[in-house]
Design an enzyme around this catalytic site. Sequence first.
Site, PDB file in Angstrom:
ATOM      1  N   SER C  21     -35.358 -12.172  14.627  1.00 26.49           N
ATOM      2  CA  SER C  21     -36.037 -13.315  15.243  1.00 26.49           C
ATOM      3  C   SER C  21     -36.963 -12.863  16.374  1.00 26.49           C
ATOM      4  O   SER C  21     -36.621 -11.980  17.154  1.00 26.49           O
ATOM      5  CB  SER C  21     -34.977 -14.267  15.800  1.00 26.49           C
ATOM      6  OG  SER C  21     -35.592 -15.377  16.389  1.00 26.49           O
ATOM      7  N   LYS C  45     -38.403 -17.394  14.143  1.00 27.64           N
ATOM      8  CA  LYS C  45     -38.638 -17.479  15.593  1.00 27.64           C
ATOM      9  C   LYS C  45     -37.640 -18.422  16.265  1.00 27.64           C
ATOM     10  O   LYS C  45     -37.445 -19.560  15.801  1.00 27.64           O
ATOM     11  CB  LYS C  45     -40.068 -17.974  15.812  1.00 27.64           C
ATOM     12  CG  LYS C  45     -40.464 -18.174  17.265  1.00 27.64           C
ATOM     13  CD  LYS C  45     -40.628 -16.872  18.024  1.00 27.64           C
ATOM     14  CE  LYS C  45     -40.765 -17.103  19.528  1.00 27.64           C
ATOM     15  NZ  LYS C  45     -40.334 -15.954  20.317  1.00 27.64           N
ATOM     16  N   GLY C  72     -39.912 -15.565  26.314  1.00 35.56           N
ATOM     17  CA  GLY C  72     -39.285 -16.781  26.844  1.00 35.56           C
ATOM     18  C   GLY C  72     -39.209 -17.910  25.841  1.00 35.56           C
ATOM     19  O   GLY C  72     -39.373 -19.078  26.181  1.00 35.56           O
ATOM     20  N   ASN C 128     -28.394 -17.917  19.106  1.00 35.73           N
ATOM     21  CA  ASN C 128     -28.778 -16.958  20.134  1.00 35.73           C
ATOM     22  C   ASN C 128     -28.177 -17.374  21.463  1.00 35.73           C
ATOM     23  O   ASN C 128     -28.681 -18.285  22.125  1.00 35.73           O
ATOM     24  CB  ASN C 128     -30.314 -16.913  20.212  1.00 35.73           C
ATOM     25  CG  ASN C 128     -30.812 -15.922  21.245  1.00 35.73           C
ATOM     26  OD1 ASN C 128     -30.030 -15.240  21.902  1.00 35.73           O
ATOM     27  ND2 ASN C 128     -32.126 -15.843  21.390  1.00 35.73           N
ATOM     28  N   CYS C 131     -30.412 -14.634  25.009  1.00 34.59           N
ATOM     29  CA  CYS C 131     -31.804 -14.377  25.389  1.00 34.59           C
ATOM     30  C   CYS C 131     -31.879 -14.040  26.870  1.00 34.59           C
ATOM     31  O   CYS C 131     -31.491 -14.843  27.711  1.00 34.59           O
ATOM     32  CB  CYS C 131     -32.706 -15.574  25.098  1.00 34.59           C
ATOM     33  SG  CYS C 131     -34.417 -15.238  25.595  1.00 34.59           S
ATOM     34  N   LYS C 166     -25.230 -14.497  17.951  1.00 34.51           N
ATOM     35  CA  LYS C 166     -26.030 -13.337  18.348  1.00 34.51           C
ATOM     36  C   LYS C 166     -25.729 -12.978  19.795  1.00 34.51           C
ATOM     37  O   LYS C 166     -25.972 -13.773  20.707  1.00 34.51           O
ATOM     38  CB  LYS C 166     -27.523 -13.632  18.174  1.00 34.51           C
ATOM     39  CG  LYS C 166     -28.429 -12.451  18.536  1.00 34.51           C
ATOM     40  CD  LYS C 166     -29.870 -12.668  18.096  1.00 34.51           C
ATOM     41  CE  LYS C 166     -30.759 -11.534  18.546  1.00 34.51           C
ATOM     42  NZ  LYS C 166     -32.155 -11.701  18.112  1.00 34.51           N
ATOM     43  N   ASN C 193     -28.869  -8.167  21.071  1.00 36.75           N
ATOM     44  CA  ASN C 193     -30.109  -8.657  21.645  1.00 36.75           C
ATOM     45  C   ASN C 193     -30.635  -7.551  22.571  1.00 36.75           C
ATOM     46  O   ASN C 193     -30.049  -6.480  22.650  1.00 36.75           O
ATOM     47  CB  ASN C 193     -29.859  -9.967  22.401  1.00 36.75           C
ATOM     48  CG  ASN C 193     -31.112 -10.848  22.455  1.00 36.75           C
ATOM     49  OD1 ASN C 193     -32.217 -10.341  22.685  1.00 36.75           O
ATOM     50  ND2 ASN C 193     -30.959 -12.137  22.255  1.00 36.75           N
ATOM     51  N   GLY C 218     -36.533  -1.477  20.641  1.00 29.04           N
ATOM     52  CA  GLY C 218     -37.129  -0.256  20.102  1.00 29.04           C
ATOM     53  C   GLY C 218     -36.095   0.857  20.017  1.00 29.04           C
ATOM     54  O   GLY C 218     -34.944   0.682  20.429  1.00 29.04           O
ATOM     55  N   GLY C 245     -33.402  -1.333  17.625  1.00 31.73           N
ATOM     56  CA  GLY C 245     -34.108  -0.064  17.460  1.00 31.73           C
ATOM     57  C   GLY C 245     -34.132   0.501  16.062  1.00 31.73           C
ATOM     58  O   GLY C 245     -34.592   1.622  15.856  1.00 31.73           O
TER      59      GLY C 245
END
Lengths: 245, 245, 298, 298
Positions: C21, C45, C72, C128, C131, C166, C193, C218, C245
């Site tokens: 996402s 998304k 955000g 989620n 975040c 998540k 996350n 990453g 990653g």
Amino acid sequence: MQDIVCTVVENMAIAKDTYHMSLMGSFTESLRPGQFINVSIDGQYLRRPVSIFNVRHNVIEIIYKVVGVGTDILSKKTQGDTLDTLVGLGNGYDLSKSGDHPLLIGGGVGVPPLYLLAKELLKEHKTVSVVLGFNSKDDVFYAERFKDLGCADVTVTTVDGSVGIKGFVTDALPENYTYVYTCGPEPMLKAVYKAMKTSGQFSFEERMGCGFGACMGCSCKTITGYKRICKEGPVLTKEEILWDD
Amino acid sequence: MQDIVCTVVENMAIAKDTYHMSLMGSFTESLRPGQFINVSIDGQYLRRPVSIFNVRHNVIEIIYKVVGVGTDILSKKTQGDTLDTLVGLGNGYDLSKSGDHPLLIGGGVGVPPLYLLAKELLKEHKTVSVVLGFNSKDDVFYAERFKDLGCADVTVTTVDGSVGIKGFVTDALPENYTYVYTCGPEPMLKAVYKAMKTSGQFSFEERMGCGFGACMGCSCKTITGYKRICKEGPVLTKEEILWDD
Amino acid sequence: MGRLSVTLCGIEIDNPIIPASGTFGFGYEFAELYDINCLGTFSFKGTTKDPRFGNETPRIAEAPAGMLNAVGLQNPGVDKVISEELPKLKEVFHKPVMANVSGFSIDDYVTTCEKLDKEPQVGWLEINISCPNVHGGGMSFGTDPNAAAEVIRAVKKVTTKPVIAKLSPNVTDIVSIAKACEEAGADAISLINTLLGMRINLKTRKPLLANTTGGLSGPAVFPVAVRCVWQVSHAVSIPVIGMGGVSSAEDVLEMLMAGATAVEVGAANLVDPYACPKIIEALPGAMDKLGIQNLSEL
Amino acid sequence: MGRLSVTLCGIEIDNPIIPASGTFGFGYEFAELYDINCLGTFSFKGTTKDPRFGNETPRIAEAPAGMLNAVGLQNPGVDKVISEELPKLKEVFHKPVMANVSGFSIDDYVTTCEKLDKEPQVGWLEINISCPNVHGGGMSFGTDPNAAAEVIRAVKKVTTKPVIAKLSPNVTDIVSIAKACEEAGADAISLINTLLGMRINLKTRKPLLANTTGGLSGPAVFPVAVRCVWQVSHAVSIPVIGMGGVSSAEDVLEMLMAGATAVEVGAANLVDPYACPKIIEALPGAMDKLGIQNLSEL
């Protein structure tokens, strides 16, 4: 130890996944058989330690096997590429113990450091016997170069018998020798340890952080205390070895 | 959008910290003035977006300023080096609005996209006026190339007056024009917005994640809703701009 | 079942590769580049009850072997997602999609999930609670086992679709949070996350991101992700989706060996839009080298 | 005072560059390569009450833009450090050294600090309550504000030297732990220790490290470190020493701008033994470019 930017002179495949690389640089230290270099590889954070196969003038020769991402990148280097390299690492073999008729036992990528060792021992007019073990015909390299040096006898073993004597190095040990120098995978070293009839020196491999004694990443227990494979090793005498198990 | 491995044909300094790079590759899409490319740079994770200065046959020309580590690495590329590049990004300028006498206003590294735009407008037999603003003499590049294209008039301003008219681009706007196309740092765009007497199109810069609309990293608010600078932009019309403050 | 197929909460997917996402929008940008039906599925998304613009820009910064983002949760809100995005998606993607849901209160989560539950295109709800880039919600639910459980329990009441929690790695004990979610009825756990990070602009001496901090993703975070997947998959009996990653077929195999059932691919999509199809194509060869016949055996 | 000098808990150091504990041994390996008196100081190998071999090997693994280690506090024990290492160090290093102390109980920490307190060579005591690679101690003190405060309070009673609390990033709220340490009397905070990570050997399908998990360090963790330094330095009034992936003069400046008073350099020493003198040499030029006259102004 010196930190030198070396230039690749040659990098060629000599057996299955096995490469022979020559690196030119201004080395001021004299390099001993059994020492290693620690090569910085682009895109990899840690350097990769590789034992020294041969030294001539301002060229260090190494032989390495592609076992992962780092060595794969190394295998793609071509003439003129540069490599930041720490040279002259580790204790190396002590030649003074060899007696008149040293026996050199190498397995796979444990073979290379024995070449420079044989060269130096022959300079001292020793009678050098060599036993080299590989998995299979495709893995064998440079047995003839040991003969060319002037070694008294060079025996090759392969696990599958596709060339030389079928079996392990310990199936091909000569009757007479005064001392053993060996390098290879740990199971081979253990087998040699049990089979050998004299004293000797063993070169060990371990994953390293720095390669020059700072990080304690490659420590091992010995009869004479904790040793760093990169600093007090990679060569240990038979008498100080303490096997894990 | 195409993902192409380009070959560097040329990469030369043309002003202070400013480089002109030509990239060869097999582009199948036709590229529009105001579009940008997104270049992968070794050792950097994110690509770097750079606007297109010129397109000829299978060569894209870009002009970029060294502002950080990524562009510094880019500036060291030489002929024959390859760069993985996403080409044909963004909406680009809409030429159909220009009227007979468009005015092109560029500031610093906002100048390059106006070159391809001028070329295309001239092909359509427009009378093109150009005002280019720089900080100082050392930053100025390629004003003469706009003249060589056949632009009706090319005015250079520098903040310190070391060449051209002393001041900002807004101190050198001509009396008559039918439309404005502009690209440059945000303070300049704001000043142009206030000073211009017609409608026009503005090209914006923003830090981007992907460059092709996936990550919402470069969103901005406009009168017609949220836009992605990389996808619905980088060019916005005067009427849709909603300034931050 | 093919060599690559795995089963995720009762739904068989052709391969375990799932764009994460926030790195894949609602799929169209990628559908212009390749047939996205080659994917196992994708997580769309992050969607909230109301439309959101998200944070001010800059929202993105470079990092060693990775990037920071502080978008955000920009999204058009669940109603527009259902009325505009899902119908458009239907034209290019013919598999169950993973709906990613965020919120600022339990009610937010419930309302959004209730609405998405009615959409036949939605295969899974990924909740989620992690975040790092929004205030007064998001991650705060994911840093406390009780709060995390409360969200999951509430959401489970309004949907029959599999619910995936998540989780954030920015916690002292990720296992306790995963267990709380399992007990609350979560059908799977996805993690990690982003790691909370920050960069400073040396010239201005101020934070590079408008939001001050952002989430690191990453390759840099891969070892942390593998560790979290290992810890959680050894502690719960529901499936774990590994992410963080992942950039290559080998990374996918490492995640599966750590205990993951499927793998989400995030930042890699942004720097290489073809990252996922390349990974899917490379998987059989990588498996051959390691003597792996079917992914489901890992 | 030179351009680079800073004051750390009342002791002026020539520059803010401090090799981090565990990457610099007791200094000799580096003293063979360069004059280590060019350093601000260095933090010596983590010392415990009793000698330790540490974990089995492999202890090291590669990671994207970093490395994992699980050495497990190999050290000769405080008595030998005092009787053998410090006298040898005296010959090559003529500045106050930072003593790094670990333990498995409050008593361990107290005994070790009591002994090191008497050594005039020791300038600071850096209390490691954040080692991720030992069990039943180490990090467990650093993940709870009360436990962290207890260690610091106990140690402060037996020393007059400045006490630095070295914190772990593997927590939900690093600020609460830093504040607890400050209230307990810590004279400074150093952070971050390594991030808990893991890699798997694809051939054996088992963890690469004998200890299963290890600590991630190197550039990969830099953004997390900058974030932690920023958060903590904005919340406490004692100095903060920043560390985590610092590899260049620019990284040092970024750490100082985030709020650090000095900077520890860790993994960089292992891949480039000359990393610290190179950074020190590059600092004035990097400062010139950014218009920084003295580091103390940051």
